[in-house]
Design an enzyme around this catalytic site. Structure first.
Site, PDB file in Angstrom:
ATOM      1  N   GLY A  46      -6.271  11.539  -1.036  1.00 31.34           N
ATOM      2  CA  GLY A  46      -4.728  11.572  -1.487  1.00 31.34           C
ATOM      3  C   GLY A  46      -4.567  10.473  -2.859  1.00 31.34           C
ATOM      4  CB  CYS A  47      -1.968  10.627  -5.300  1.00 28.57           C
ATOM      5  SG  CYS A  47      -0.533  10.578  -4.396  1.00 28.57           S
ATOM      6  CG  PHE A  48       0.345   6.339  -2.587  1.00 25.19           C
ATOM      7  CD1 PHE A  48       0.627   5.468  -3.724  1.00 25.19           C
ATOM      8  CD2 PHE A  48       1.374   7.152  -2.191  1.00 25.19           C
ATOM      9  CE1 PHE A  48       1.894   5.423  -4.294  1.00 25.19           C
ATOM     10  CE2 PHE A  48       2.601   7.055  -2.687  1.00 25.19           C
ATOM     11  CZ  PHE A  48       2.919   6.359  -3.918  1.00 25.19           C
ATOM     12  CB  SER A  49      -5.933   7.636  -0.093  1.00 27.42           C
ATOM     13  OG  SER A  49      -5.072   7.785   0.765  1.00 27.42           O
ATOM     14  CB  SER A  51      -4.231   4.432  -7.036  1.00 24.90           C
ATOM     15  OG  SER A  51      -3.302   4.545  -6.157  1.00 24.90           O
TER      16      SER A  51
END
Length: 145
Positions: A46-49, A51
């Site tokens: 995932g994107c938040f994961s 980063s």
């Protein structure tokens, strides 16, 4: 996510190909480059994961962060919320606002904890709060302990 019960609870359904999960490599090349090269199946992070894991990995690896008290605030543009009609994401509603969502049990929290726990060699706990902000694209996060 490698834990079947967590996966079922987080996504609210049964994985159709759970037998393949054990061979999937988490797709962060910065952490798993060699394993990714040798696999036929890559799990899309995932994107938040992504980063969060990349920012915290060095701190976790060096023991410079309290593994029980990691707090992550993430801010995403409205495109990150998907394309479903939602009053909360309508421009007059979100204008001059920061909208938090899925504060408890956000699915990316489990990815963060799984990967950071591997790096730490012990259980890591992350409290993650995602927010939508009035920008079209982009992501900003802040981590602290």
């Amino acid at each position: 996510m490698k834990n079947k019960e967590d996966w079922k609870r987080v996504y609210g359904k049964t994985h159709s190909q759970w037998n393949l999960v054990s061979e999937a490599v988490y797709g962060l090349t910065e952490l798993h480059r060699k394993d990714i090269k040798g696999t036929r199946l890559v799990a899309n992070p995932g994107c938040f994961s992504s980063s969060t894991i990349l920012a915290l990995a060095p701190l976790v690896r060096e023991g410079l962060i309290d593994l029980d008290k990691i707090v992550v605030d993430g801010m995403s543009g409205t495109v990150g919320a998907g394309n479903k009609l939602d009053r909360a994401l309508h421009q007059p509603e979100i204008h001059n606002n920061i909208l938090f969502y899925n504060v408890v049990n956000h699915r990316h929290s489990y990815e963060m904890e799984q990967e950071l726990s591997v790096i730490a060699g012990q259980s890591v706990h992350v409290h993650f709060t995602p927010h939508n902000v009035l920008i079209s694209r982009g992501i900003l996060y802040e981590c602290c302990d």
